[in-house]
Design a protein around this motif. Sequence first.
Motif, PDB file in Angstrom:
ATOM      1  N   TYR A 163       3.739   0.325   2.531  1.00 52.13           N
ATOM      2  CA  TYR A 163       3.473  -0.581   3.644  1.00 52.13           C
ATOM      3  C   TYR A 163       3.051  -1.941   3.076  1.00 52.13           C
ATOM      4  O   TYR A 163       2.130  -2.016   2.255  1.00 52.13           O
ATOM      5  CB  TYR A 163       2.369  -0.030   4.550  1.00 52.13           C
ATOM      6  CG  TYR A 163       2.686   1.340   5.112  1.00 52.13           C
ATOM      7  CD1 TYR A 163       3.271   1.485   6.350  1.00 52.13           C
ATOM      8  CD2 TYR A 163       2.405   2.496   4.367  1.00 52.13           C
ATOM      9  CE1 TYR A 163       3.567   2.746   6.866  1.00 52.13           C
ATOM     10  CE2 TYR A 163       2.694   3.755   4.862  1.00 52.13           C
ATOM     11  CZ  TYR A 163       3.283   3.873   6.117  1.00 52.13           C
ATOM     12  OH  TYR A 163       3.581   5.125   6.615  1.00 52.13           O
TER      13      TYR A 163
ATOM     14  N   LEU B 232       1.128  -5.209   3.219  1.00 53.35           N
ATOM     15  CA  LEU B 232      -0.060  -5.738   3.870  1.00 53.35           C
ATOM     16  C   LEU B 232      -0.213  -7.218   3.545  1.00 53.35           C
ATOM     17  O   LEU B 232      -0.072  -7.617   2.379  1.00 53.35           O
ATOM     18  CB  LEU B 232      -1.312  -5.006   3.385  1.00 53.35           C
ATOM     19  CG  LEU B 232      -1.306  -3.477   3.407  1.00 53.35           C
ATOM     20  CD1 LEU B 232      -2.651  -2.952   2.899  1.00 53.35           C
ATOM     21  CD2 LEU B 232      -1.021  -2.950   4.793  1.00 53.35           C
TER      22      LEU B 232
ATOM     23  N   ILE C  80       1.020  -5.987   9.034  1.00 56.38           N
ATOM     24  CA  ILE C  80       1.537  -4.793   8.369  1.00 56.38           C
ATOM     25  C   ILE C  80       3.041  -4.740   8.598  1.00 56.38           C
ATOM     26  O   ILE C  80       3.503  -4.739   9.753  1.00 56.38           O
ATOM     27  CB  ILE C  80       0.866  -3.507   8.895  1.00 56.38           C
ATOM     28  CG1 ILE C  80      -0.645  -3.561   8.648  1.00 56.38           C
ATOM     29  CG2 ILE C  80       1.474  -2.267   8.210  1.00 56.38           C
ATOM     30  CD1 ILE C  80      -1.384  -2.341   9.164  1.00 56.38           C
TER      31      ILE C  80
ATOM     32  N   TYR D 132       0.855  -1.190   0.000  1.00 55.17           N
ATOM     33  CA  TYR D 132       0.000   0.000   0.000  1.00 55.17           C
ATOM     34  C   TYR D 132       0.890   1.238   0.000  1.00 55.17           C
ATOM     35  O   TYR D 132       1.670   1.451   0.933  1.00 55.17           O
ATOM     36  CB  TYR D 132      -0.920  -0.002   1.230  1.00 55.17           C
ATOM     37  CG  TYR D 132      -1.540   1.339   1.530  1.00 55.17           C
ATOM     38  CD1 TYR D 132      -2.359   1.974   0.602  1.00 55.17           C
ATOM     39  CD2 TYR D 132      -1.304   1.985   2.744  1.00 55.17           C
ATOM     40  CE1 TYR D 132      -2.916   3.208   0.866  1.00 55.17           C
ATOM     41  CE2 TYR D 132      -1.874   3.217   3.029  1.00 55.17           C
ATOM     42  CZ  TYR D 132      -2.668   3.829   2.085  1.00 55.17           C
ATOM     43  OH  TYR D 132      -3.218   5.064   2.351  1.00 55.17           O
TER      44      TYR D 132
END
Length: 868
Positions: free
Chosen positions: A566, A568, A537, A515
């Motif tokens: 990030y 995920l 995360i 992300y």
Amino acid sequence: MQSKKYLIILSFLTFSILSHAQTYKFQDDRLSAEERSENLVSLLSLEEKVGQMLNAAPAIPRLGIPAYDWWNEVLHGVARTPYYTTVFPQAIAMAATFNPDALNKMADYAALEGRAIYNDAIKTGKSGQRYVGLTYWTPNINIFRDPRWGRGQETYGEDPYLTGTLGKAFVKGLQGDDPKYLKAAACAKHYAVHSGPEPSRHVFNVSPTMYDLWDTYLPAFKDLVVDAKVAGVMCAYNAFKGQPCCASDDLMTDILRNQWQFKGYVTSDCWAIDDFYKNHKTHPDAASAAADAVIHGTDIDCGTAAYKALVDAVKQGKISEKQIDISVQRLFTIRFRLGMFDDVAKVKYAQTPKSVLESQAHQAHALKMARESMVLLKNQNQILPLSKNLKKIVVLGPNADNTIAVLGNYNGIPSTTITALKGIQDKVGAQTQVVYEQAVNFTNDTLLRYINLDNYFSFEGKQGFKAEYFDNQNLSGLPIFVRNEKSIQNFWQEGQIVVNNLKAYNFSARYTADYKAHETGEITFELEGDDGYKFFINGKEVLNAWTRNRWGAKTFKLAIEKDKVYRLVVEYQQTEGKASIQLRTGTRYKQDFDALAKKHQDADAFIFVGGISPQLEGEEMPVNYPGFNGGDRTSILLPQVQTDLMKALKKTQKPIVFVMMTGSAIATPWEAAHVPAIINAWYAGQSAGTAIADVIFGDYNPSGKLPLTFYASDKDLPDFEDYNMANRTYKYFKGKALFPFGYGLSYTNFNYTWDNKPSQNVYKENEIINTAVNIKNIGNKDGDEVLQVYIKYPQSDKLLPLKELRYYKRLSINQKQSANTKINIPINDLKKWDDTKQALTLVSGKYGLFIGSHSEDAKLNFEFFVQN
């Protein structure tokens, strides 16, 4: 998995061959279940006997005995099964009907659905799995002594008499009336002094007075064991007078087996035997704990198999093999009574087809019970029923469109669930604008505004998520299929194809994406799935609902920096039933109640659907919102944020209807004073929304009655951990209830007159109070009334009930019509425990009998004396 399925099928084929040859005495269905069980047990080795005392009993192929799991649930419809089933109102809601006949029919229908599932499981190779058997660990007949207990929703309320009559009706409906075969096997739980707190249930010890034991905690169990002939009993986690309940001299040996002559089976609550040596510290090890439990008559160990130590316990001389035989014979007697080893053509219920699942009659009865459970608490100036011709209705609240709340806990899954919002929309149709806003959470006013961030998820240059699917439940080995998915928004019915030939049960999946933050600030991820999931995360686990996922969506707030990436990862596992996994994103905002009310100033009416839900109260739950702890409540007050919203709505001077969903008593002092209409809607099952709308708009005249006291304040409650009954429940509470036990309004009015007032005013042992009452519907609507008869006891230094329900009857009476009811109260039923005589004894003195529509409504009175 395949080898296990083949073993099950082989076991049945082997049994069929042996049965045809009549190799063993236990195969002769002309013999009694007890004779057959005794013969079968004589053929088993010690190790085989012990295996049969686990809830998941293994197969014995050499004798054609298939595997069987005793654990199944049918609290308000067959639960936790991979099949769609009819979901009736939660137990506490069914109690509010005060209708044993309806409960009996509900249990009959549920048993039919359970038979259909069991029969189909055999055909499809699922027999032996959990939640497809015929032994149901229901009903929960513990007394709801304190409204803070989260599992009180599973009970029939605070009154032993009401609980006993409803429990007996349930057991008889579930077990059927065939002289040879049980339709299903009921189980009375949790024997016997058990009602929270949930966080300490594995360690606490209770020592109630003998008076409270016999007046409050035992009567319903005696009703089910002695009168209804319940097949099973479940002993509780906690200790009783220093001994774990499953090894209690008083409860298990003296009362259950000796005094009540119970011949059925006893199962531990799950992992309760482990508590002996892990938590209660009353036993040094599993062998000692297991031996003591069996000696006290606990036949099944549900849990992690502490009973496996029984083999060593026999060898060590802690218990005899003969004692083991007694337990195993009880267990096989139940299985023989269920017809599990007989020709299906001879077993009355063995041909029950799958077509009974969610049949029209069953769904109609679920709606009937939902309607009868609705309790109208307030109707100032007859604001209800609302007109169906209003131009705009605003529906608000955390339960307005909450399918989890209406289904309660220990529930099945229906193919269709009607929430309050859906019921209202269906009722008024297109001519009325129905606006829905959640407006508030249960305990706070910070909501999630969903935003679409699909364009910010990618993996290895491809937009979206890398989706990996596995043909097992634990993500082991290599995925059988990998593909790219734009987002995680998946829903499958059981058996539906997920990818290639992978069907939607017994599988797992992993979803991975990077992300890239679209701005600096914070973002909230909301994850929801069925069955289990985890969320990571940047390699750190931030959410885990892998094994205990029954409370709805979970959220995690992440601080983000613009353009930072990030990683995920969502991991997901599914066993049986429908499958779903969704990842949503949004930003949090604080609701402005005044602005919301002003926005809808043109509304003709507000319907606020609030209260609490099984997401907050229930069995040993990791919930710690303000006012809640571990499944229980620390306060019975309606969460303040909901009151604040209704205060803002009140300023509009528009009609407000408060629909309160709950499994327990909620204190609503402001609402009782200021909100014109209040309906207590419980967790009313699959048709809850239809029933709510029927009441709000006048297509059903409400008739439900409270099966527990709704107190005004936390100050009215004694210490939660105190099991003494002084100042508890309507029987002993000396304060003023907000809404008393048995209370519930109607859209019509009823007039009570004596039809035959008792002339005798002195009674002795073995005599009966005979009377009759006439009730006339003097209003302009047809309706149901629940006639209630209470006894007032002499008051002295000795604890005796201030009042006690001894008879009730639901009556359907058309407008301007009457109904006559004969009432018989045996004087022997008024006996109370006497410590000096160590027995139930009549107390001499002045008594009162009053009749009305609730526990504080004495429309008719009669005084009498009892001479001992």
